[in-house]
Every structure is written in structure tokens, then in C-alpha cells.
Design a protein around this motif. Structure first.
Motif, PDB file in Angstrom:
ATOM      1  N   ASP A 117       0.830  -1.198   0.000  1.00  0.00           N
ATOM      2  CA  ASP A 117       0.000   0.000   0.000  1.00  0.00           C
ATOM      3  C   ASP A 117       0.870   1.255   0.000  1.00  0.00           C
ATOM      4  OD1 ASP A 117      -1.578   2.246   1.664  1.00  0.00           O
ATOM      5  OD2 ASP A 117      -3.034   0.929   0.689  1.00  0.00           O
ATOM      6  N   LYS A 118       0.397   2.299  -0.625  1.00  0.00           N
ATOM      7  CA  LYS A 118       1.153   3.551  -0.703  1.00  0.00           C
ATOM      8  C   LYS A 118       1.400   4.171   0.673  1.00  0.00           C
ATOM      9  CE  LYS A 118      -1.689   5.517  -3.575  1.00  0.00           C
ATOM     10  NZ  LYS A 118      -2.312   6.544  -4.482  1.00  0.00           N
ATOM     11  N   GLY A 119       0.613   3.769   1.656  1.00  0.00           N
ATOM     12  CA  GLY A 119       0.762   4.340   2.983  1.00  0.00           C
ATOM     13  C   GLY A 119       1.802   3.655   3.857  1.00  0.00           C
ATOM     14  N   LEU A 120       2.539   2.670   3.296  1.00  0.00           N
ATOM     15  CA  LEU A 120       3.488   1.902   4.107  1.00  0.00           C
ATOM     16  C   LEU A 120       4.585   2.769   4.702  1.00  0.00           C
ATOM     17  CD1 LEU A 120       4.451  -0.848   5.177  1.00  0.00           C
ATOM     18  CD2 LEU A 120       5.808  -1.080   3.081  1.00  0.00           C
ATOM     19  N   LEU A 121       5.110   3.691   3.928  1.00  0.00           N
ATOM     20  CA  LEU A 121       6.183   4.553   4.434  1.00  0.00           C
ATOM     21  C   LEU A 121       5.699   5.375   5.627  1.00  0.00           C
ATOM     22  CD1 LEU A 121       8.986   5.858   4.277  1.00  0.00           C
ATOM     23  CD2 LEU A 121       8.072   7.443   2.557  1.00  0.00           C
ATOM     24  N   LYS A 122       4.547   5.994   5.485  1.00  0.00           N
ATOM     25  CA  LYS A 122       3.984   6.792   6.570  1.00  0.00           C
ATOM     26  C   LYS A 122       3.694   5.917   7.785  1.00  0.00           C
ATOM     27  CE  LYS A 122       0.137   9.909   7.664  1.00  0.00           C
ATOM     28  NZ  LYS A 122      -1.098  10.570   7.136  1.00  0.00           N
ATOM     29  N   GLN A 123       3.156   4.719   7.554  1.00  0.00           N
ATOM     30  CA  GLN A 123       2.840   3.798   8.646  1.00  0.00           C
ATOM     31  C   GLN A 123       4.101   3.387   9.396  1.00  0.00           C
ATOM     32  OE1 GLN A 123       0.962   0.208   7.266  1.00  0.00           O
ATOM     33  NE2 GLN A 123       0.797  -0.690   9.305  1.00  0.00           N
ATOM     34  N   THR A 124       5.164   3.126   8.660  1.00  0.00           N
ATOM     35  CA  THR A 124       6.428   2.709   9.271  1.00  0.00           C
ATOM     36  C   THR A 124       7.051   3.833  10.080  1.00  0.00           C
ATOM     37  OG1 THR A 124       6.833   1.170   7.430  1.00  0.00           O
ATOM     38  CG2 THR A 124       8.722   1.773   8.791  1.00  0.00           C
ATOM     39  N   VAL A 125       7.092   5.015   9.511  1.00  0.00           N
ATOM     40  CA  VAL A 125       7.663   6.165  10.212  1.00  0.00           C
ATOM     41  C   VAL A 125       6.868   6.465  11.480  1.00  0.00           C
ATOM     42  CG1 VAL A 125       8.084   8.653  10.082  1.00  0.00           C
ATOM     43  CG2 VAL A 125       8.702   7.172   8.156  1.00  0.00           C
ATOM     44  N   GLN A 126       5.561   6.385  11.393  1.00  0.00           N
ATOM     45  CA  GLN A 126       4.726   6.623  12.576  1.00  0.00           C
ATOM     46  C   GLN A 126       4.998   5.582  13.656  1.00  0.00           C
ATOM     47  OE1 GLN A 126       0.488   6.237  11.942  1.00  0.00           O
ATOM     48  NE2 GLN A 126      -0.025   7.195  13.885  1.00  0.00           N
ATOM     49  N   ALA A 127       5.151   4.320  13.250  1.00  0.00           N
ATOM     50  CA  ALA A 127       5.430   3.257  14.217  1.00  0.00           C
ATOM     51  C   ALA A 127       6.783   3.471  14.880  1.00  0.00           C
ATOM     52  CB  ALA A 127       5.385   1.902  13.513  1.00  0.00           C
TER      53      ALA A 127
END
Length: 223
Positions: free
Chosen positions: A196-206
């Protein structure tokens, strides 16, 4: 995001974990590795603005080899079923706490971090820091975002002693944490989320969510 072909390669590797097949499909491995390296470099670029300790790292110095060490294992399959990277101050061989991304198809992927099985002297440093600053440690673990994303520290089998370690009383308020032999946390990622395109944002948030935990652990380890 990661490419579907990267996940498919790892899925196929799980079914054909042998050197002849791997040699025939090395071009697919190279493509999967490049994809994972590019994603990791993006994570470092973005998250490095929030944690200067990992800003100078490169994906290549943080990724783990896909070859397994089978010298002392009953399982003689030559390759791991995953790709993984550890972002630690000083690189992946550092004894300090850091951030971890584990890519394994079959909904076995996860994001997390902490410090895994530190040496006795380092383990004692962490325990002492928790004992001295329990309220600060609990504040980190009870933060809303931490509870939402991670729930708490890992409680997997074998990660804790059955009794409070020597030098601490059984009724110590920090007893449940002092028993731990590793201080890690993780949150699962589905195969769908990986592409998903949101993986980078999800990872950084985690990673940003566990940054206070990493800082706490490293203050102890670097003391």
C-alpha cells in the motif's frame, strides 16, 4: 510501498528453499533486495529527521543477509524466509536499542524495536534504569499512541525470568519489567499493507511512537 514481486519472490522461496532454485532465480532476489533497500533508504530519509542517531545510516549497512547460519541448526534450509533491517545508532551490529522492520509474506511481517538479549552487563544497566526511573518508563509504555499501535512490550515465551533477578526484592514495583531478558515491542503488518502507498507513513509513525522507548534504553546502555 513494496512491490508485489518482492513478496512473491519470498513466497516462492519458502516453497523452494534450496541453492539450485535460488541460483536460477537470483535475478528475482536481486530485484527484491533492491526494492527493500530503496524502501529502507526512504524510511531513513524521512525518519532520520526525527531521530538524528539513524540519519547517517544507509540501508545497505543495516539489512541482514538472506543466508542462514546452519552450522548448529537442525533446519538445513540455506535461506531465510524474510528480509529484515535494523536501524541502530552505530549500525546493525551495535549493542544499542534500535528500530526493526521484518518482511515475511503470509501476514508474518512486523515493525518494532528495542533491544534483544543484551549481554549481562548491559541487561543490568537497563534493569537499573527501570528500577530508578519506573514512572518515566511506565509513562512511555502507557502513552496513547504506544498502547494503540503496540499494546505493550513483547511477552513471547522465554523472554522473561520466572522470578525477579538477584539483587531485587520480589515485591519491587518494577518486578514485571525486571524479569525481562529482552525489551522489545512489535506490531504486525498485513501483506496488503506492505504493498500500500501508505506503508512509508505507517512505518515512520510506528518508529516515531517507540522513539521514547529507544531513547530510554539507550540512555541506560550508554551510561
Amino acid at each position: 510501498m513494496l512491490q508485489p514481486a518482492t513478496l512473491q519472490f519470498l513466497k516462492d522461496l519458502q516453497k523452494h528453499n534450496n541453492k539450485p532454485w535460488f541460483d536460477e532465480n537470483r535475478h528475482r532476489y536481486d530485484a527484491a533486495k533492491t526494492d527493500f533497500l530503496q524502501f529502507t533508504d526512504e524510511v531513513i530519509k524521512v525518519f532520520g529527521k526525527k531521530d538524528a542517531n539513524i540519519a547517517s545510516l544507509t540501508a545497505r549497512e543495516c539489512i541482514f543477509r538472506i543466508n542462514r547460519d546452519i552450522r548448529f541448526s537442525k533446519d538445513k534450509t540455506p535461506y531465510k524466509r524474510n528480509l529484515a533491517v535494523s536501524l541502530n545508532k552505530g549500525g546493525k551490529k551495535s549493542v544499542l536499542a534500535g528500530y526493526y522492520f521484518h518482511l515475511e509474506p503470509g501476514n508474518n511481517s512486523f515493525i518494532g524495536g528495542g533491544v534483544w538479549q543484551p549481554m549481562p552487563a548491559d541487561l543490568q544497566k537497563v534493569r537499573q534504569e527501570i528500577d530508578y526511573n519506573l514512572k518515566d518508563f511506565q509513562k512511555i509504555l502507557n502513552a496513547k499512541n504506544f498502547k494503540t499501535i503496540y499494546g505493550g512490550l513483547s511477552e513471547e515465551e522465554g523472554i522473561a525470568l520466572s522470578r525477579v533477578p538477584k539483587g531485587y526484592e520480589a515485591d519491587n514495583p518494577a518486578a514485571e519489567y525486571l524479569k525481562l531478558k529482552s525489551f522489545i515491542t512489535m506490531t504486525n503488518i498485513s501483506d496488503k499493507e506492505l504493498t500500500d502507498k501508505g506503508l512509508l507513513k505507517q512505518t515512520v509513525q510506528a518508529f516515531e511512537t517507540i522513539q521514547p522507548l529507544i531513547n530510554f534504553l539507550n540512555e541506560a546502555l550508554e551510561a
